[in-house]
Design a protein around this motif. Structure first.
Motif, PDB file in Angstrom:
ATOM      1  N   LEU A   1       0.822  -1.209   0.000  1.00 32.49           N
ATOM      2  CA  LEU A   1       0.000   0.000   0.000  1.00 32.49           C
ATOM      3  C   LEU A   1       0.852   1.253   0.000  1.00 32.49           C
ATOM      4  N   ASP A   2       2.093   1.090   0.468  1.00 27.26           N
ATOM      5  CA  ASP A   2       3.001   2.225   0.529  1.00 27.26           C
ATOM      6  C   ASP A   2       3.627   2.567  -0.802  1.00 27.26           C
ATOM      7  N   THR A   3       3.392   1.727  -1.782  1.00 26.30           N
ATOM      8  CA  THR A   3       3.993   1.933  -3.095  1.00 26.30           C
ATOM      9  C   THR A   3       3.731   3.357  -3.551  1.00 26.30           C
ATOM     10  N   GLY A   4       4.739   3.982  -4.074  1.00 26.61           N
ATOM     11  CA  GLY A   4       4.610   5.366  -4.510  1.00 26.61           C
ATOM     12  C   GLY A   4       3.403   5.578  -5.399  1.00 26.61           C
ATOM     13  N   GLY A   5       2.575   6.547  -5.043  1.00 24.85           N
ATOM     14  CA  GLY A   5       1.443   6.890  -5.901  1.00 24.85           C
ATOM     15  C   GLY A   5       0.343   5.864  -5.928  1.00 24.85           C
ATOM     16  N   PHE A   6       0.158   5.166  -4.813  1.00 24.12           N
ATOM     17  CA  PHE A   6      -0.861   4.120  -4.787  1.00 24.12           C
ATOM     18  C   PHE A   6      -2.255   4.683  -5.033  1.00 24.12           C
TER      19      PHE A   6
ATOM     20  N   ASP B   1       1.996   9.984 -13.364  1.00 23.49           N
ATOM     21  CA  ASP B   1       0.611  10.463 -13.270  1.00 23.49           C
ATOM     22  C   ASP B   1      -0.391   9.496 -13.827  1.00 23.49           C
ATOM     23  N   THR B   2       0.020   8.795 -14.892  1.00 23.49           N
ATOM     24  CA  THR B   2      -1.019   8.096 -15.646  1.00 23.49           C
ATOM     25  C   THR B   2      -1.109   6.601 -15.372  1.00 23.49           C
ATOM     26  N   ARG B   3      -0.140   6.044 -14.649  1.00 28.41           N
ATOM     27  CA  ARG B   3      -0.154   4.594 -14.595  1.00 28.41           C
ATOM     28  C   ARG B   3      -1.273   4.067 -13.704  1.00 28.41           C
ATOM     29  N   VAL B   4      -1.740   2.883 -14.097  1.00 33.08           N
ATOM     30  CA  VAL B   4      -2.814   2.258 -13.345  1.00 33.08           C
ATOM     31  C   VAL B   4      -2.219   1.357 -12.269  1.00 33.08           C
TER      32      VAL B   4
ATOM     33  N   LEU C   1      -7.041   5.426  -8.431  1.00 30.77           N
ATOM     34  CA  LEU C   1      -8.033   6.256  -9.117  1.00 30.77           C
ATOM     35  C   LEU C   1      -7.926   6.115 -10.627  1.00 30.77           C
ATOM     36  N   ASN C   2      -6.682   6.023 -11.097  1.00 30.02           N
ATOM     37  CA  ASN C   2      -6.503   5.846 -12.532  1.00 30.02           C
ATOM     38  C   ASN C   2      -7.155   4.550 -12.990  1.00 30.02           C
ATOM     39  N   SER C   3      -6.918   3.477 -12.223  1.00 35.72           N
ATOM     40  CA  SER C   3      -7.517   2.196 -12.593  1.00 35.72           C
ATOM     41  C   SER C   3      -9.025   2.316 -12.656  1.00 35.72           C
ATOM     42  N   LEU C   4      -9.576   2.994 -11.670  1.00 40.64           N
ATOM     43  CA  LEU C   4     -11.028   3.168 -11.635  1.00 40.64           C
ATOM     44  C   LEU C   4     -11.485   3.977 -12.840  1.00 40.64           C
ATOM     45  N   ALA C   5     -10.732   5.041 -13.123  1.00 41.20           N
ATOM     46  CA  ALA C   5     -11.105   5.909 -14.244  1.00 41.20           C
ATOM     47  C   ALA C   5     -11.018   5.164 -15.561  1.00 41.20           C
ATOM     48  N   VAL C   6     -10.173   4.171 -15.622  1.00 42.74           N
ATOM     49  CA  VAL C   6     -10.081   3.373 -16.844  1.00 42.74           C
ATOM     50  C   VAL C   6     -11.185   2.327 -16.876  1.00 42.74           C
ATOM     51  N   ALA C   7     -11.403   1.652 -15.745  1.00 44.76           N
ATOM     52  CA  ALA C   7     -12.272   0.481 -15.750  1.00 44.76           C
ATOM     53  C   ALA C   7     -13.750   0.802 -15.875  1.00 44.76           C
ATOM     54  N   VAL C   8     -14.225   1.812 -15.171  1.00 42.78           N
ATOM     55  CA  VAL C   8     -15.674   2.043 -15.169  1.00 42.78           C
ATOM     56  C   VAL C   8     -16.218   2.404 -16.548  1.00 42.78           C
ATOM     57  N   PRO C   9     -15.664   3.410 -17.207  1.00 40.70           N
ATOM     58  CA  PRO C   9     -16.199   3.685 -18.543  1.00 40.70           C
ATOM     59  C   PRO C   9     -15.984   2.538 -19.509  1.00 40.70           C
ATOM     60  N   SER C  10     -14.822   1.856 -19.376  1.00 37.83           N
ATOM     61  CA  SER C  10     -14.535   0.760 -20.297  1.00 37.83           C
ATOM     62  C   SER C  10     -15.476  -0.407 -20.107  1.00 37.83           C
ATOM     63  N   THR C  11     -16.187  -0.433 -18.999  1.00 38.30           N
ATOM     64  CA  THR C  11     -17.152  -1.506 -18.793  1.00 38.30           C
ATOM     65  C   THR C  11     -18.513  -1.112 -19.340  1.00 38.30           C
ATOM     66  N   VAL C  12     -18.952   0.107 -19.040  1.00 43.03           N
ATOM     67  CA  VAL C  12     -20.313   0.447 -19.429  1.00 43.03           C
ATOM     68  C   VAL C  12     -20.457   0.811 -20.902  1.00 43.03           C
ATOM     69  N   MET C  13     -19.387   1.333 -21.469  1.00 45.97           N
ATOM     70  CA  MET C  13     -19.530   1.716 -22.879  1.00 45.97           C
ATOM     71  C   MET C  13     -19.779   0.521 -23.801  1.00 45.97           C
TER      72      MET C  13
END
Lengths: 319, 438, 385
Positions: free
Chosen positions: A91-96, A264-267, A101-113
């Motif tokens: 959990l301490d991994t840098g930028g967890f 910034d962008t990694r999931v 949030l990035n993963s969420l931002a990728v996954a939710v739209p990619s599921t419903v679309m």
């Protein structure tokens, strides 16, 4: 537009045999010992590998690397056997949080679309007549075989520079690389074949009497789709949503290629990949990370279970 | 009636388009690197095959020394399957800068138009030759131009040993190959096993064995034949190569020499292989491996106390084998060129050498041994920069060969050799020769 | 039951009026306006999207806001698009509209697939006739290689093993489990979740899981932490390098995929089983049918279409398997190669685009029999419906 079919207005808990029917008195083996034994046996078999992972994630590094995880079962109460350090480190991994949030931002739209687009297509393939119906459908399903690695470079080229034939720009240069919409589109495209396949199968197996009676009542295709077919297809929609969410959430390759691996962008999957160590030997960290990333998809799975309801269409046929 | 409805749509559309079409898509976030051609802004993205901890440290260095002074930002990415991701970015047209460990990939990249020549970016090759060593810079040469900038180097001809036990047993560091073999016999006679060897590395299994072959080839056939070998001016099954393979086999297949035996080596992870040295008594005593391996040693093992190294001795002549990175550029922009100049400059390189988690040695001959985090790297750096200046060192041959061989049949050929036994040497070399792309 | 196989007898369209006299000229103008409206509608959508796109693509935007926007535009926008197109179609003359409407429904899906999947396929096919950097044509050389190289032939043999065993086991176990779990009074959700768990573990997690089962360390390199070797040591035997035993190591890897994919089969089949009307099953039971007979004569035939779907998906997935084989040791040395792994090896690692593409084309061709089977099943089911 009134429909004579009673539509489910609420979705209830999946009734695992809670409704008392005539079968209760007849089927002794219904839900009986045979069923239970087989289920437990299969579950145990399936769980054994996972058990190794769970146990290892709570063991200190030296122990995890030098002794088998089953030895921990021998003395489960020795506190030196266990630790939550691995989870803390993961959990301490840098930028967890950012990666989460990035993963969420990728996954939710990619599921419903893809669900939205595929539902319409599946309805058309099931209940509308048109030329090329079989051919187009089989083509869509056949695209399931395309290994996504083969699609990455062409798509990346499209995103980065657009496409032109003989000097004529046929695909605009949107410079999408490294942006979220890029990943959404890619995941939508990769998920469409399976979505169309699954949904068409389910929608096509709805009793045709329902559709017919709605048509007789004067409903047009759009209304039939939106007010009748979609509510009845909820189990299939839920099933696909689970798989797509899972697949996108755990994906590494597509996110890396189209979104990138920078801070910034990694999931999440990319952020946690660093825990593996130079030769993938950090079992203790990898197992903890695997469990952390697994929680959300499991939560999604559980929460969508309620849509696997028995008898959605049963009442509908009576109309 | 119908017509009016249809006409309403385009009318509304035109109104909307007029309203929105005014402000164009001006992206304000710093996401588009195509902006800023004149102003030296944007992001420079560096792909690296380094470990995540290393890369994090480097990012810190870049932040301190570069990002704080310039208008652009350097972001370094640690990439898992480097070859695959690198190829995707290069062919997809999305590559900024990448530190590539395999110069053999350069010709294809140039032919497909994915990378830019150093000369086209304004670099002076003579200056580079002075700073980074002509032999290294020359590795990036193709069709008259240079395409790769040396940015990292690591020494490969190292033999590690458990110093405390070694000294206690009364062994001495061998100066020649014969001495090394005599030492191995001595260890066997004393009841131990001399060599720790492991070649497993998932899909790349076999690569450490190619390092052995190259080290031996350099010391038996000499640097000129070595060059002919990787350039395919002599066939892979040439007698010189066969002789080197047999010499390799003399070590691997001799009874009791290798812990676990030669046939077990493809199953032992290369990172696990040196660990028995730290047991009490050592399970094995000698481990031939490149400079980065000490990152795998137990955390409490102290350099110079618990372990040390000596250079792999000469056989018929001396040799220094090294590996490293050539940085290639996909996008010729002012900020990229500026970054590269800073990247190879002494101050940045010196800081990078000081990073604990890394085993990076700078090819910049002006970077002195005091820049390094530990003595091991410092000593190695001296040997390397000497060999670079004098032109006697050679780069890892398998990284210079076409990928089909260098990252393919050479690796699997070595595995077959280990599993098949000493008599297999010739057929293995024949197979590798057959696989060389025409 | 009226079966929808002929020209759909369209119900009266809402708001579409029958003009007093239809002439070809008027029809042409109408269709022209329809096309124009479609194009203009697409442009509006595009412009609106572009604005939102700019916000969403900015890397500094608030992520949650981005998700909200994406949902609104992605779902809402797409839905609106379909609705708008449907409305536009309604304005066409009735017989034309019913012919056009299906294409409007499948259109967006087809467009996306054309750009993101079909274009790469065509690209790949062209590459398969070119050399390793994709520049000169080399005719059928790459294909010759695919069918003569020993490693390739092994990969074809191995892949056949995968596409037979994985669907067979995963679908059978999934079906039986779904059937039995359906009957549980309590704990159905938990049982299904536990079988589904392997799917939720990311691939990295799965790799670690099975390394902890198959792992091997020779004497002197540390103790064995793999389960199978732990058992062997417990029985007093020597540990074994499981993943290097040819050809059984293929089966060991296949087990991993079965472990993962059974969850998928089970979930989909479970949804299908739950849509079998209760009355039919009860009636059969009252008539004295045993559970096995119910299963064979009612359950299976009712979910047969779904079984076809799941099996097809499993077969295709097994054809594409790559990670599992690649990560567990060296495929070529252990002779566990499979077609997709060879494709990645040649395309990305040995940098030979032509060969990699040729292998991909072989994969595309291999899916054709599966598709033919699907079409047949599809037609049969519709005939019954």
């Amino acid at each position: 537009m009134s429909l004579t079919v009673p539509l489910p207005t609420e979705v209830e808990e999946a009734p695992s045999g809670a409704t008392v029917t005539a079968s209760e008195t007849v089927g002794v083996r219904r839900g009986g010992w045979f069923t239970k034994i087989v289920i437990i046996a299969v579950v145990v078999l399936w769980l054994i590998p996972t058990l190794g992972v769970v146990i290892t994630s709570f063991r200190p590094e030296t122990l995890a690397d030098t002794t088998g995880w089953w030895t921990a079962l021998g003395h489960p109460f020795r506190t030196s056997e266990w630790t939550i350090e691995n989870y803390r480190l993961a959990l301490d991994t840098g930028g967890f949080e950012n990666a989460f949030l990035n993963s969420l931002a990728v996954a939710v739209p990619s599921t419903v679309m893809p669900i939205t687009i595929a539902a319409f297509a599946a309805y058309a393939f099931s209940w509308m007549e048109f030329r090329g119906r079989y051919v187009l459908f089989v083509l869509v399903v056949g695209l399931l075989v395309v290994p996504l690695q083969m699609a990455l470079i062409p798509i990346l080229r499209l995103y980065t520079g657009g496409a032109s034939i003989g000097g004529v720009q046929i695909f605009p240069d949107l410079d999408l690389t490294g942006t979220l919409p890029a990943v959404w589109l890619a995941h939508t495209a990769f998920g469409l074949p399976l979505a169309v396949y699954l949904l068409r199968n389910y929608i096509g197996s709805l009793p045709s009497s329902i559709i017919e009676s709605a048509k007789i009542d004067g409903a047009d295709h759009f209304t039939i789709f939106w007010r009748l077919v979609v509510p009845l297809s909820v189990p299939a929609l839920a099933a696909f949503a689970i798989f797509q969410f899972l697949w996108v959430w755990n994906d590494f390759l597509v996110a890396y290629v189209f979104l990138g691996g920078t801070r910034d962008t990694r999931v999440l999957t990319i952020a946690l990949a660093g825990l593996a160590g130079s030769r993938g030997q950090n079992w203790h960290l990898l197992t903890a990370a695997a469990f952390i990333t697994m929680l959300l998809p499991l939560l999604v799975f559980f929460s969508l279970q309620r849509y696997f309801v028995r008898g959605l269409t049963a009442g509908a046929v009576k109309g | 009636m119908r017509y009016r409805r249809l006409l309403a749509v385009p009318a509304v559309a035109l109104l909307l388009a007029a309203a929105c079409g005014g402000d164009d898509d001006d992206d304000d976030g710093g996401a588009a690197p195509s902006e800023g051609q004149e102003e030296n802004t944007g992001t420079v993205n560096l792909m690296s095959a380094g470990e995540p901890e290393e890369v994090e440290a480097y990012q810190q260095i870049f932040d301190d020394l570069i990002n704080s002074e310039t208008d652009y930002d350097v972001e370094i990415e640690s990439v898992g399957d480097f070859e695959e991701q690198f190829q995707i970015r290069a062919e997809g047209g999305n590559l900024d800068v990448a530190a590539v460990p395999q110069p053999g990939a350069i010709p294809d990249l140039v032919d497909s138009g994915s990378i830019v020549a150093l000369e086209d970016m304004g670099f002076d090759i003579d200056e580079l030759n002075d700073t980074l060593g002509e032999s290294f810079v020359a590795l990036g040469e193709y069709k008259g131009k240079h395409y790769g900038l040396p940015t990292n180097i690591n020494l490969k001809s190292m033999v590690w040993y458990p110093k405390d036990d070694f000294d206690a047993a009364g062994y001495t560091v061998p100066e020649t190959w014969d001495d090394l073999m005599a030492l191995s016999d001595q260890i066997v006679a004393d009841g131990g096993t001399p060599w720790c060897v492991g070649f497993e590395s998932e899909g790349a299994t076999g690569w450490p064995a190619t390092d052995w072959m190259e080290d031996i080839m350099l010391r038996t056939a000499g640097p000129d034949t070595y060059d002919q070998w990787y350039k395919h001016e002599i066939p892979f099954n040439d007698p010189a190569v066969l002789a080197a393979a047999e010499q390799f086999g003399d070590v691997m297949f001799k009874d009791g020499y290798v812990l676990g035996g030669a046939q077990a080596t493809p199953d032992i992870a290369f990172g696990d292989a040196p660990l028995p040295m730290f047991d009490d008594p050592p399970g094995c005593w000698l481990h031939r491996q490149a400079s980065f391996i000490n990152a795998n040693f137990p955390e409490d093992a102290e350099a110079g106390v618990d372990y040390d190294w000596f250079q792999l001795p000469p056989i018929d002549q001396e040799g220094t084998l090294f590996g490293g990175e050539l940085t290639v550029v996909g996008s010729n922009r002012p900020e990229v060129v500026d970054f590269l100049n800073r990247f190879i400059a002494e101050d940045v390189q010196c800081e990078m050498g000081g990073v604990q988690a890394s085993s990076r040695i700078s090819p910049n001959v002006d970077v002195g041994p005091d820049c390094y985090a530990n003595d091991i790297l410092a000593d190695a750096s001296v040997i390397l920069t000497d060999s670079l200046s004098s032109g006697t060192g050679r780069f890892d041959a398998s990284d210079l060969m076409p990928a089909e061989v260098g990252s393919g049949t050479f690796w699997t050929g070595m595995i077959d050799y280990m599993r098949g036994g000493p008599d297999n040497a010739e057929s293995v070399l024949d197979q590798i020769e057959d696989s060389w792309p025409s | 039951m009226a079966i929808d196989t002929e020209e759909p007898t369209a119900p009266p369209e809402p708001g579409a009026e029958e003009p007093a006299g239809r002439s070809p000229a008027r029809d042409a103008v109408t269709i022209g306006l329809f096309a124009l409206a479609l194009v203009v509608g697409a442009v509006i959508t595009w412009v609106v999207l572009a604005q939102a796109l700019d916000y969403m693509r900015d890397q500094d935007s608030n992520r949650l806001l981005v998700i909200g926007l994406a949902l609104a535009l992605g779902v809402g926008g797409i839905f609106f698009l379909f609705w708008a197109m449907d409305r536009l179609v309604n304005m066409l003359p009735r017989d034309v509209s019913e012919r056009v409407r299906p294409y409007v429904y499948v259109g967006p899906a087809l467009v996306i697939l054309a750009v993101f999947l079909i274009y790469p396929v065509i690209n790949t096919i062209i590459l398969s006739f070119k050399d390793n950097i994709g520049q000169d044509f080399v005719g059928l050389d790459n294909f010759k290689f695919v069918f003569t190289d020993p490693s390739m032939l092994r990969s074809i043999r191995n892949t056949l093993l995968w596409i037979v065993l994985v669907p067979l086991c995963a679908v059978s176990i999934g079906l039986i489990f779904a059937t039995l779990a359906d009957r549980l009074r309590r704990g159905e959700a938990i049982a299904k979740s536990l079988i589904f768990l392997p799917m939720a573990i990311s691939f990295v997690g799965a790799a670690v899981t099975w390394r902890l089962v198959y792992g091997f360390r020779p004497e002197g390199f540390g103790s064995n932490v793999g389960l199978l070797n732990g058992i062997k040591l417990g029985l007093g035997q020597d540990p074994v390098a499981w993943l290097t035993i040819r050809p059984w190591n293929n089966l060991l890897l296949i087990v991993i995929m079965i472990w993962i994919q059974t969850g998928f089969a089970m979930v989909v089949l479970s949804a299908a089983i739950k849509s079998i009307p209760d009355e039919i099953v009860e009636a059969a039971r009252i008539d004295g049918a045993s559970e096995l007979q119910v299963f064979r004569h009612i359950t299976v035939p009712s979910v047969l279409p779904t079984i076809v779907v799941v099996t097809t998906y499993m077969v295709i997935n097994a054809m594409k398997v790559f990670d599992i084989v690649y990560v567990m040791g060296s495929p070529e040395a252990n002779q566990t190669e499979v077609i997709a792994e060879r494709m990645i090896q040649w395309f990305f690692l040995s940098n030979n685009d032509g060969r990699g593409a040729a292998i991909a084309v072989v994969l595309f061709l291999a899916v054709i029999p599966v598709m033919v089977w699907n079409v047949r099943q599809f037609r049969q089911q519709e005939a019954i419906r």
